[in-house]
Design an enzyme around this catalytic site. Structure first.
Site, PDB file in Angstrom:
ATOM      1  N   ASP A 136       0.848  -1.188   0.000  1.00 41.08           N
ATOM      2  CA  ASP A 136       0.000   0.000   0.000  1.00 41.08           C
ATOM      3  C   ASP A 136       0.888   1.244   0.000  1.00 41.08           C
ATOM      4  OD1 ASP A 136      -1.697   2.232   1.224  1.00 41.08           O
ATOM      5  OD2 ASP A 136      -3.173   0.634   0.996  1.00 41.08           O
ATOM      6  N   ASN A 190     -13.314  -3.123   2.309  1.00 39.25           N
ATOM      7  CA  ASN A 190     -14.263  -2.025   2.442  1.00 39.25           C
ATOM      8  C   ASN A 190     -15.203  -2.101   1.245  1.00 39.25           C
ATOM      9  OD1 ASN A 190     -12.974  -0.925   4.747  1.00 39.25           O
ATOM     10  ND2 ASN A 190     -11.449   0.021   3.435  1.00 39.25           N
ATOM     11  N   GLN A 234     -14.070   2.784   1.030  1.00 41.35           N
ATOM     12  CA  GLN A 234     -13.639   2.245  -0.258  1.00 41.35           C
ATOM     13  C   GLN A 234     -13.426   3.424  -1.208  1.00 41.35           C
ATOM     14  OE1 GLN A 234     -16.275  -0.487  -2.306  1.00 41.35           O
ATOM     15  NE2 GLN A 234     -14.640  -1.180  -3.659  1.00 41.35           N
ATOM     16  N   SER A 235     -12.161   3.710  -1.517  1.00 46.93           N
ATOM     17  CA  SER A 235     -11.843   4.859  -2.356  1.00 46.93           C
ATOM     18  C   SER A 235     -11.616   4.474  -3.817  1.00 46.93           C
ATOM     19  CB  SER A 235     -10.612   5.592  -1.815  1.00 46.93           C
ATOM     20  OG  SER A 235      -9.497   4.722  -1.766  1.00 46.93           O
ATOM     21  N   VAL A 236     -11.395   3.199  -4.082  1.00 49.91           N
ATOM     22  CA  VAL A 236     -11.235   2.700  -5.446  1.00 49.91           C
ATOM     23  C   VAL A 236     -12.327   1.665  -5.677  1.00 49.91           C
ATOM     24  CG1 VAL A 236      -9.705   1.517  -7.081  1.00 49.91           C
ATOM     25  CG2 VAL A 236      -8.736   3.084  -5.381  1.00 49.91           C
ATOM     26  N   HIS A 279     -10.566  -4.940  -3.162  1.00 48.92           N
ATOM     27  CA  HIS A 279      -9.191  -5.196  -2.750  1.00 48.92           C
ATOM     28  C   HIS A 279      -9.190  -5.567  -1.280  1.00 48.92           C
ATOM     29  CE1 HIS A 279     -10.044  -0.889  -2.400  1.00 48.92           C
ATOM     30  NE2 HIS A 279      -9.173  -0.818  -1.418  1.00 48.92           N
ATOM     31  N   HIS A 290      -7.140  -5.659   2.150  1.00 48.99           N
ATOM     32  CA  HIS A 290      -6.008  -5.069   2.867  1.00 48.99           C
ATOM     33  C   HIS A 290      -5.459  -6.133   3.806  1.00 48.99           C
ATOM     34  CE1 HIS A 290      -6.911  -0.697   2.040  1.00 48.99           C
ATOM     35  NE2 HIS A 290      -8.103  -1.223   1.801  1.00 48.99           N
TER      36      HIS A 290
END
Length: 120
Positions: free
Chosen positions: A38, A93, A100-102, A106, A108
């Site tokens: 990350d 997320n 969740q920004s993308v 995914h 983590h």
């Protein structure tokens, strides 16, 4: 392919990393998933594991490509075994309200220190 998935979305940050168009420290790559460090780590070990194909949420991935979800979890375990003695937290997320920004699922992989509960 569902309406929530688009394998050619050029704005998808993770698809650009998977394609090699953006730099990342890749720690694992196979035909289903890619794992990379990350860029803004929140723990001593913070690796993202992403499917090569875009699925917006973990529920979408489970419904549309369960073998890929299983592989993602296997790779998360491998990363944790190699980097933090197998002790880790795996976080997904799903939705902007929870971070969740993308819009590409995914996991983590977080480890390398003690965590408290509840998170956040």
């Amino acid at each position: 392919m569902s309406g929530r998935r688009n394998g050619s979305a050029p704005a998808d940050l993770f698809l650009r990393i998977v394609a090699g168009d953006l730099p990342a420290t890749v720690v694992h790559s196979d035909d289903l998933v890619v794992a990379f460090e990350d860029a803004d780590p929140q723990a001593p070990v913070h690796v993202l594991v992403v499917p090569r194909e875009r699925h917006e949420t973990v529920a979408d991935l489970a419904a549309e490509a369960p073998a890929t979800l299983a592989r993602l979890v296997q790779v998360a375990q491998r990363v944790a075994d190699e980097r933090c003695g197998g002790h880790y937290r795996l976080v997904f997320n799903s939705g902007e309200d929870v971070g969740q920004s993308v819009p590409h699922v995914h996991g983590h992989v977080l480890g390398g220190r003690a965590f408290t509960w509840p998170p956040g």
